[in-house]
Design an enzyme around this catalytic site. Structure first.
Site, PDB file in Angstrom:
ATOM      1  N   ASP A 109       0.817  -1.214   0.000  1.00 40.32           N
ATOM      2  CA  ASP A 109       0.000   0.000   0.000  1.00 40.32           C
ATOM      3  C   ASP A 109       0.851   1.265   0.000  1.00 40.32           C
ATOM      4  O   ASP A 109       0.660   2.161  -0.843  1.00 40.32           O
ATOM      5  CB  ASP A 109      -0.929   0.014   1.211  1.00 40.32           C
ATOM      6  CG  ASP A 109      -2.024  -1.036   1.119  1.00 40.32           C
ATOM      7  OD1 ASP A 109      -1.906  -1.944   0.279  1.00 40.32           O
ATOM      8  OD2 ASP A 109      -2.983  -0.954   1.887  1.00 40.32           O
TER       9      ASP A 109
ATOM     10  N   ARG B  19      -0.348   5.532  17.315  1.00 40.96           N
ATOM     11  CA  ARG B  19      -0.560   6.577  16.310  1.00 40.96           C
ATOM     12  C   ARG B  19      -0.072   7.958  16.733  1.00 40.96           C
ATOM     13  O   ARG B  19       0.447   8.713  15.897  1.00 40.96           O
ATOM     14  CB  ARG B  19      -2.040   6.631  15.901  1.00 40.96           C
ATOM     15  CG  ARG B  19      -2.565   5.345  15.274  1.00 40.96           C
ATOM     16  CD  ARG B  19      -1.588   4.740  14.292  1.00 40.96           C
ATOM     17  NE  ARG B  19      -2.085   3.549  13.628  1.00 40.96           N
ATOM     18  CZ  ARG B  19      -1.359   2.464  13.424  1.00 40.96           C
ATOM     19  NH1 ARG B  19      -0.105   2.410  13.875  1.00 40.96           N
ATOM     20  NH2 ARG B  19      -1.842   1.433  12.788  1.00 40.96           N
TER      21      ARG B  19
ATOM     22  N   ASP C  29      -7.867   4.869  12.214  1.00 40.36           N
ATOM     23  CA  ASP C  29      -6.523   5.438  12.131  1.00 40.36           C
ATOM     24  C   ASP C  29      -6.478   6.774  11.406  1.00 40.36           C
ATOM     25  O   ASP C  29      -5.705   7.660  11.759  1.00 40.36           O
ATOM     26  CB  ASP C  29      -5.569   4.446  11.462  1.00 40.36           C
ATOM     27  CG  ASP C  29      -5.042   3.413  12.439  1.00 40.36           C
ATOM     28  OD1 ASP C  29      -5.206   3.605  13.655  1.00 40.36           O
ATOM     29  OD2 ASP C  29      -4.467   2.407  11.988  1.00 40.36           O
TER      30      ASP C  29
ATOM     31  N   SER D 177      -5.853  -8.689   7.813  1.00 41.00           N
ATOM     32  CA  SER D 177      -4.913  -7.565   7.905  1.00 41.00           C
ATOM     33  C   SER D 177      -4.304  -7.533   9.301  1.00 41.00           C
ATOM     34  O   SER D 177      -4.990  -7.811  10.291  1.00 41.00           O
ATOM     35  CB  SER D 177      -5.658  -6.261   7.624  1.00 41.00           C
ATOM     36  OG  SER D 177      -4.823  -5.148   7.845  1.00 41.00           O
TER      37      SER D 177
END
Length: 409
Positions: free
Chosen positions: A18, A98, A127, A181
């Site tokens: 990605d 994050r 996210d 994932s």
């Protein structure tokens, strides 16, 4: 600011399919120079190959940093002091990583003169919110680019086709349909999507990557002793360790005993429910131990207030408000409560469980003299009569009113 105004973009870069596609797409769509940042958060995989992949994509400024100590010390440990758990179960493993990534992206943008930051989060998840709320708090002048909300590469097939068209290497395992994932760091591993999307179906054994099957774990329990100072873990079995070293060691011990597995359907901030499989072996032990040391060192009023504040704190972390004034206010109150949270906790690990079995502290509030079932000279049991009578006064008054009015409610 339009696309033509963007000159340099700092991208959160993993080196996977990605973000490798995103590098090229940003170069083409914005005509801008791309800077990459890859963080070693203890995800358990080699990150240095990201450098070669970034170079192959024409990236000139590449940042690869080991931030494990900062991650545990400045983000995980404050969260542990709060005993933060989202919706009663989730230990916030993805959420807490994050803010650190976002902070470094903004700092690198300042260092390199970039005018934009970018991330690879999709438009369906939490996210994107976490990254962008952090950017807003740290430097709202930076343009934020979220390719998944802009491009038309909305399937794995299209991503692979784009990669092949532009000479971007595609790992063999990415050419088939990914079974699920994964997001990982030193605190946890999260698995979502595909094979896990039906919450009625038990997760396949192959999903679990960081813990042994509890049924196959050792038949003999293992005991560990975690030492705390002012609410932070500082030693394991008597050995002083740094935050990241200690969590790494606890992860290995917890892995062996199958500790820290969680199958959860959670409420995402964006509105939908999502099913995930989480593994937090060291974190589960650490949270249990922290609760254990608080049990003997924290005053009842402070403990109960902390428990009232904790869901709010956990929700702020989950929703991306780490840099908000309210999270910082709560943190200040929580940290004040930890001044005497010092001592040692013994935890018993056995086939998926982590149970506190011993606590000791020079700063304990536990008084054997007061709680003993034997004769004592410090507590007058007759005092309880007045205590109960005063606390029951309002209840008696309401009962009298019901009787007087002849009502049952």
């Amino acid at each position: 600011m339009t696309a033509r105004d963007v000159k340099k973009i700092v991208l959160a870069y993993s080196g996977g399919l990605d973000t490798s596609v995103i590098v090229k797409w940003l170069q083409d769509a914005y005509g801008a120079e791309v800077v990459t940042f890859t963080a070693d958060l203890g995800q358990g995989e080699e990150i240095e190959p990201a450098r070669a992949k970034a170079k192959a994509s024409g990236v000139k400024e590449i940042f690869i940093e080991d931030v494990r100590e900062e991650f545990v010390r400045d983000y995980v440990y404050p969260m542990v002091r709060a005993n933060a758990v989202y919706e009663g179960l989730y230990l916030l493993g993805t959420s807490i990583a994050r803010p650190l990534i976002s902070k470094r992206l903004v700092e690198i943008a300042h260092e390199t003169g970039a005018d934009a930051v970018a991330h690879g989060a999709t438009g369906k998840g939490n996210d994107q919110v976490r990254f962008e709320l952090a950017f807003a708090a740290l430097d709202p002048s930076l343009k934020v680019i979220a390719p998944w909300r802009e491009w038309d590469l909305n399937s794995r097939t299209k991503l692979i086709a784009y990669a092949e068209q532009h000479g971007i290497s595609v790992p063999v395992d990415k050419r088939g349909e990914a079974p699920f994932s994964v997001d990982a760091n030193l605190w946890h591993t999260s698995s979502e999507g595909k094979a896990l999307e039906d919450p009625a179906e038990e997760a396949p054994d192959f999903v679990y990557q960081r813990t042994e099957d509890p049924q196959s774990a050792p038949d003999t329990p293992e005991y560990v002793t975690v030492g705390f100072e002012r609410g932070d873990a500082v030693s394991l079995n008597g050995k002083v360790m740094s935050p990241a070293e200690l969590l790494t060691a606890l992860n290995e011990i917890g892995r062996k005993h199958g500790v820290g597995r969680l199958d959860l359907v959670e409420n995402r901030f964006v509105g939908m429910k999502s099913r995930g499989i989480y593994e937090t072996p060291g974190g589960t032990i650490l949270m249990a131990a922290h609760r254990g040391i608080e049990q003997i060192t924290l005053d009842r009023g402070a403990m109960h207030l902390k428990d009232e504040l904790m869901p709010r704190y956990a929700r702020l972390v989950y929703e991306g408000f780490w840099f908000s004034p309210e999270r910082e206010m709560l943190q200040a109150a929580i940290d004040e409560s930890q001044r005497h949270v010092t001592g040692e906790v013994r935890v018993k690990l056995y086939k998926g469980s982590a149970n506190v079995v011993g606590r000791s502290s020079a700063e304990t509030l536990y008084s054997l003299q007061h709680v003993t079932f034997e004769e004592d000279e410090v507590y007058n049991q007759k005092d309880a009569e007045g205590f109960i009578r005063l606390n029951g006064l309002r209840l008696r008054l309401m009962a009298d009113r019901k009787k007087r009015l002849g009502k049952n409610d």
